[in-house]
Scaffold this motif. Structure first.
Motif, short mmCIF file in Angstrom:
data_model
loop_
_atom_site.label_atom_id
_atom_site.label_comp_id
_atom_site.label_asym_id
_atom_site.label_seq_id
_atom_site.Cartn_x
_atom_site.Cartn_y
_atom_site.Cartn_z
N MET A 86 -17.24 2.05 17.46
CA MET A 86 -16.39 3.00 18.17
C MET A 86 -16.62 2.91 19.67
O MET A 86 -15.68 3.00 20.47
N ALA A 87 -17.87 2.73 20.09
CA ALA A 87 -18.17 2.61 21.52
C ALA A 87 -17.53 1.36 22.10
O ALA A 87 -17.02 1.38 23.24
N ALA A 88 -17.54 0.27 21.34
CA ALA A 88 -16.89 -0.95 21.82
C ALA A 88 -15.39 -0.75 21.99
O ALA A 88 -14.79 -1.23 22.96
N GLN A 89 -14.77 -0.01 21.05
CA GLN A 89 -13.34 0.27 21.19
C GLN A 89 -13.07 1.10 22.43
O GLN A 89 -12.13 0.81 23.19
N LEU A 90 -13.88 2.14 22.67
CA LEU A 90 -13.69 2.96 23.87
C LEU A 90 -13.85 2.15 25.14
O LEU A 90 -13.07 2.29 26.10
N LYS A 91 -14.84 1.26 25.17
CA LYS A 91 -15.05 0.42 26.36
C LYS A 91 -13.85 -0.49 26.60
O LYS A 91 -13.39 -0.65 27.73
N GLN A 92 -13.33 -1.06 25.52
CA GLN A 92 -12.17 -1.94 25.67
C GLN A 92 -10.94 -1.15 26.13
O GLN A 92 -10.15 -1.62 26.96
N ILE A 93 -10.76 0.08 25.61
CA ILE A 93 -9.63 0.92 26.04
C ILE A 93 -9.74 1.22 27.52
O ILE A 93 -8.77 1.10 28.29
N VAL A 94 -10.94 1.61 27.98
CA VAL A 94 -11.12 1.95 29.39
C VAL A 94 -10.91 0.73 30.28
O VAL A 94 -10.30 0.81 31.35
N ASP A 95 -11.41 -0.44 29.84
CA ASP A 95 -11.21 -1.66 30.63
C ASP A 95 -9.73 -2.01 30.77
O ASP A 95 -9.27 -2.41 31.85
N ARG A 96 -8.97 -1.85 29.69
CA ARG A 96 -7.54 -2.17 29.76
C ARG A 96 -6.79 -1.15 30.62
O ARG A 96 -5.81 -1.49 31.28
N LEU A 97 -7.20 0.11 30.57
CA LEU A 97 -6.51 1.13 31.36
C LEU A 97 -6.83 1.03 32.85
O LEU A 97 -6.05 1.52 33.68
N ASN A 98 -7.95 0.40 33.21
CA ASN A 98 -8.33 0.31 34.62
C ASN A 98 -7.69 -0.86 35.35
O ASN A 98 -7.87 -1.00 36.55
#
Length: 677
Positions: free
Chosen positions: A1-13
């Protein structure tokens, strides 16, 4: 789940969102803020999601987002739990949607664009019976097929279009190759002008080349035909095996044939999957190889000068390698004579190093003991004055960091000490082995004599050097005089060079000014161009949305007109106007509906009667079924007993032993039973 959140934040930035989020800020988002982020991602895919979430109703919002996710192919149950989580902005529901959308953003954008035109409109069959509606629907299908063909053609053109820079590079490479070929042809012409039989030889070689090309083409064709023949034979074998399996499965009866067919289909599916995987893998390998070939072709052409320079570098490297190998051989010969001295010297150095390290270690241990005593005294004094000491959070962090540094330093010093001890042990053991092998090593006397001889020769060389010092000083004075003359000759050239440098600096200043003006104008033009491009994209999206709205309204208008015509016709039928009749059996549609309703009511009454009869006879039927089951068991037992009696009679148990008699069973009077003792 943490990896998914990190990938979401990276794509949104990154582009095109630029949200400037961190993991903590994103995780602490409120449900409404989280839905705003989801709306921003959906707006990038389709502009119809640009709505105000505060004014939109929850059911309408769920209907809009769920339909769009279903069109995009999001795998979910879309049940009540999913609906409640999406309406309330639950993280467990919104985070997977964001991760899936951001992971496949470009492909989903293309899918959303195509869905506007490729999604089929569901028109009821009763409406399609109308001629106008049917024609409009067929026209819609034709336009849809035209759009699909046009889109596929555009995609092929975009993929097949080459970059202008690549084309220019390829043209330059072809020009260089053309120049090289023209030079070679000119060189061959000049070389063969005086040769009389060259024309005949050229004709023969050209014919030979043509025959070789024809032979290669025929060989390729033969190989291709062989490959096709092998594929056809393999296909024939597979089809014949499949036909045989189908016939065998058809000959079987009952459930076995269905199971055999299912197994056969499962095996075919697995084979197809394996073949598909193999083909995909080969395709990826071919694409990778094609990219490597394209990169190799895009490199600048190699000229003869480059080849000559590389060959010169190779020869220079080879000469240097030979020279180094000779030096190594000489040094190995010298080291054979001085091997023992080297070992002794290394042993002495290691022993000295060991002594210094032990001294430093002893000093450090003494300092550690003294500092420990002082620290314990200070702590006792502190406890007597202010009570027990408690460290703060920052002090504890600093103390832990210092402990980590000290432990790392201790481990490093300990590793160095162990390495030194190991090296000392190896050298001591080597020295012991050498002394045990030969206390007076061979060659030592010869080495001492060689050293004495070398010292005598050195003294002679020193005398010769003293004589040549005067000659060297005279040569140095002569060289200095020549240097002064050269400096005097170069003085005017140096002055001219200084003036040229000053002019160059002035020109460079002007160039920098012009370049700054050019960069500024270029940035303004680029900004205006990007702005115009954004306006064009916005207008294109508005045009597409307007077209979609137009088609939807036109379809609604057609359906409304068909309904209106049907209503007018029904009114005419109800008024019983001349020529107005719904069908041959019924005058109006309402009569047909009422007749069907009556028929259904009659069926319902009959079914209720049947249900009543079934309920009344249900218990009796159950008892009868139970009695038949018991009767069946009794008959099976009788059959078993009869078979046993037949077997006993066949074996001769009745006549041989005489052990049977007829008795009366007390439980069932009047029934004779045969009892076997």
């Amino acid at each position: 789940m943490a990896a998914q959140l990190k990938q979401i934040v990276d794509r949104l930035n990154v582009e095109p969102f630029n949200c400037d989020l961190s993991l903590v800020v994103f995780d602490e988002k409120e449900p409404l803020e989280l839905m705003e982020i989801l709306k921003k991602v959906l707006m990038y895919l389709d502009r119809k999601h640009d709505v105000d979430l505060r004014e939109e109703k929850p059911d309408a919002m769920y209907q809009r987002i769920a339909e769009f996710l279903h069109i995009l192919g999001y795998q979910c149950s879309f049940d009540i739990e999913f609906q409640q989580g999406l309406i309330s902005g639950d993280k467990a529901t919104v985070h997977p949607i964001l991760f899936w959308l951001l992971s496949n953003l470009e492909s989903l954008k293309k899918r959303a664009y195509l869905a506007k035109f490729c999604m089929n409109l569901e028109v009821p069959e009763e409406f399609l019976r109308e001629e106008q509606v049917y024609q409009a629907f067929q026209h819609y299908k034709e336009l849809q097929s035209q759009f699909k063909a046009t889109h596929s053609h555009v995609e092929q053109e975009r993929q097949g279009r080459m970059n202008p820079a690549d084309l220019q590079r390829e043209v330059a490479q072809l020009d260089a190759e053309k120049e090289q070929l023209s030079q070679k042809i000119q060189h061959l012409k000049t070389k063969t002008e005086k040769d009389e039989g060259f024309s005949v030889l050229l004709q023969v070689t050209s014919m030979l080349r043509k025959e070789q090309e024809e032979e290669a083409r025929l060989a390729e064709k033969l190989a291709e035909q062989k490959y096709q023949l092998e594929q056809t034979e393999q296909m024939y074998i597979e089809r014949s095996a499949r036909l045989r399996e189908m016939r065998e499965a058809q000959q079987q009866e009952g459930e076995g044939s269905a199971e055999a067919m299912l197994k056969m289909l499962q095996s075919e599916v697995t084979k197809s999957r394996e073949a598909n995987f193999r083909v995909r893998k080969e395709c990826e390998e071919k694409i990778q190889r094609l990219r490597e070939v394209d990169n190799a072709l895009s490199d600048p052409p190699v000229t003869k000068m480059d080849i000559d320079s590389l060959e010169g570098e190779i020869s220079a490297m080879q000469n240097e390698i030979h020279a180094l190998e000779g030096k190594i051989a000489e040094q190995n010969q010298d080291s054979r004579l001085q091997g023992l001295a080297v070992y002794k010297q290394q042993a002495n150095l290691v022993a000295k190093k060991k002594e210094t390290i032990f001294k430093e270690k002893k000093i450090l241990e003494e300092d550690r003991d003294t500092l420990g005593k002082e620290l314990s005294m200070k702590e006792r004094e502190y406890e007597q004055m202010k009570g027990h000491k408690f460290m703060k959070r920052d002090e504890f962090k600093n103390y832990a960091a210092s402990l980590r540094d000290k432990s790392a330093k201790f481990k490093r010093l300990k590793a160095e000490l162990s390495e030194l001890r190991h090296e000392v042990a190896v050298l001591v053991r080597t020295e012991q082995l050498l002394q045990a092998k030969d206390p007076t090593p061979a060659g030592m006397v010869e080495a001492e004599q060689a050293l004495e001889k070398a010292s005598v020769e050195k003294s002679q060389v020193d005398r010769a050097k003293g004589k040549t010092l005067d000659e060297i000083s005279a040569i140095v004075q002569k060289i200095n005089a020549q240097l002064k003359e050269k400096k005097n000759k170069l003085a005017p050239q140096i002055k001219a060079l200084r003036s040229v440098r000053q002019n160059f600096q002035q020109v460079e200043v002007k160039y920098q000014e012009k370049k700054g003006v050019y960069d500024q104008v270029k940035s303004q033009v680029d900004a205006e161009l990007s702005k115009v491009g954004g306006d064009v994209k916005q207008l294109e999206s508005e045009v597409l949305e307007a077209e979609q709205n137009y088609h939807e309204l036109n379809m609604q208008l057609c359906t409304a007109e068909s309904k209106l015509q049907r209503a007018h016709w029904e009114t005419r039928c109800l008024r019983k106007e001349e020529g107005a009749k719904f069908s041959e059996e019924y005058a109006t549609l309402s009569e047909q509906y009422s007749a069907e309703i009556n028929k259904l009511d009659e069926q319902c009454r009959e079914l209720r009667k049947e249900q009543k009869v079934v309920k009344e006879t249900h218990e009796d039927n159950l008892k009868q079924k139970k009695a038949f089951v018991q009767l069946e068991k009794l008959m099976q037992i009788k059959l078993k007993v009869a078979k046993q009696e037949m077997q006993n009679m066949a074996e001769g148990r009745y006549g041989g032993m005489g052990a049977s008699r007829t008795v009366m069973d007390a439980s069932t009077a009047g029934v004779e039973r045969l009892v076997i003792e």
